[in-house]
Design a protein around this motif. Structure first.
Motif, PDB file in Angstrom:
ATOM      1  N   PHE A  27       0.803  -1.221   0.000  1.00 19.79           N
ATOM      2  CA  PHE A  27       0.000   0.000   0.000  1.00 19.79           C
ATOM      3  C   PHE A  27       0.838   1.275   0.000  1.00 19.79           C
ATOM      4  N   GLY A  28       2.163   1.151   0.077  1.00 20.33           N
ATOM      5  CA  GLY A  28       3.006   2.333   0.068  1.00 20.33           C
ATOM      6  C   GLY A  28       2.875   3.183   1.317  1.00 20.33           C
ATOM      7  N   VAL A  29       2.446   2.580   2.415  1.00 22.91           N
ATOM      8  CA  VAL A  29       2.321   3.313   3.674  1.00 22.91           C
ATOM      9  C   VAL A  29       3.663   3.288   4.401  1.00 22.91           C
ATOM     10  N   SER A  30       3.773   4.084   5.449  1.00 21.13           N
ATOM     11  CA  SER A  30       4.999   4.100   6.241  1.00 21.13           C
ATOM     12  C   SER A  30       4.642   4.011   7.717  1.00 21.13           C
ATOM     13  N   VAL A  31       5.623   3.604   8.501  1.00 18.63           N
ATOM     14  CA  VAL A  31       5.424   3.460   9.940  1.00 18.63           C
ATOM     15  C   VAL A  31       5.311   4.838  10.570  1.00 18.63           C
ATOM     16  N   GLY A  32       4.253   5.024  11.360  1.00 20.62           N
ATOM     17  CA  GLY A  32       4.088   6.240  12.140  1.00 20.62           C
ATOM     18  C   GLY A  32       4.707   6.030  13.506  1.00 20.62           C
ATOM     19  N   ARG A  33       3.918   5.468  14.427  1.00 17.24           N
ATOM     20  CA  ARG A  33       4.402   5.221  15.788  1.00 17.24           C
ATOM     21  C   ARG A  33       4.367   3.733  16.086  1.00 17.24           C
ATOM     22  N   ARG A  34       5.224   3.338  17.008  1.00 15.05           N
ATOM     23  CA  ARG A  34       5.153   1.989  17.575  1.00 15.05           C
ATOM     24  C   ARG A  34       4.468   2.148  18.921  1.00 15.05           C
ATOM     25  N   LEU A  35       3.464   1.336  19.139  1.00 16.95           N
ATOM     26  CA  LEU A  35       2.676   1.423  20.367  1.00 16.95           C
ATOM     27  C   LEU A  35       2.999   0.203  21.223  1.00 16.95           C
ATOM     28  N   GLY A  36       4.137   0.243  21.871  1.00 14.52           N
ATOM     29  CA  GLY A  36       4.605  -0.914  22.616  1.00 14.52           C
ATOM     30  C   GLY A  36       5.193  -1.930  21.660  1.00 14.52           C
ATOM     31  N   SER A  37       5.346  -3.160  22.149  1.00 14.40           N
ATOM     32  CA  SER A  37       5.983  -4.193  21.328  1.00 14.40           C
ATOM     33  C   SER A  37       5.004  -4.918  20.413  1.00 14.40           C
TER      34      SER A  37
END
Length: 138
Positions: A27-37
């Motif tokens: 989808f060509g998306v990118s990582v925003g935030r990691r919410l814990g593991s």
């Protein structure tokens, strides 16, 4: 007046790293935030996608007897993603591990292809023509 509601998509997956790679590639998306593991936010579509790592056969909810199943399954909710180049998007999806379920089909509103992701979730890629859904609107 309260702010308008905002859609957030949450998807349970058994392998967070594999799902992150799949959805970023397709989808060509990118990582925003990691919410814990066990959770990652993917940005770039009109609604963010949150991948939630949940083990296969774990309880779907505390109140329901349903268990998570990551084989191909049917649910009344799935993702449709509008793309500018269906042929390219389809090849990216297949290369990332999607199962092409129908090939490319013509529709009054454009071209569409349906898939299963590596975790059993169905999704469609749609290349709208100039009329889009207006072609079938009544």
């Amino acid at each position: 007046m309260p702010a308008p509601a905002r859609l957030i998509v949450n998807m349970d997956v058994p392998d967070l790293a594999r799902a992150e790679h799949f959805y970023c590639a397709v989808f060509g998306v990118s990582v925003g935030r990691r919410l814990g593991s066990g959770a990652v936010e993917l940005l770039g579509l009109e609604a963010p996608i949150y991948l939630l790592e949940k083990a296969g056969d774990s309880a779907a909810t505390a109140a329901a007897p349903a268990r998570r199943n990551y084989q191909r399954h049917w649910t009344p909710v799935h993702l449709d993603v509008s793309v500018n180049d269906l042929d390219h998007a389809r090849s990216m999806a297949i290369a990332a591990g999607a199962v092409d379920e129908t090939g490319v089909r013509q529709a009054p509103y454009g071209r569409i292809a349906t898939f299963a992701d590596p975790f059993g979730h169905g999704f469609c890629l749609i290349e709208f023509n100039g009329m889009g859904y207006d072609a079938i609107a009544t």
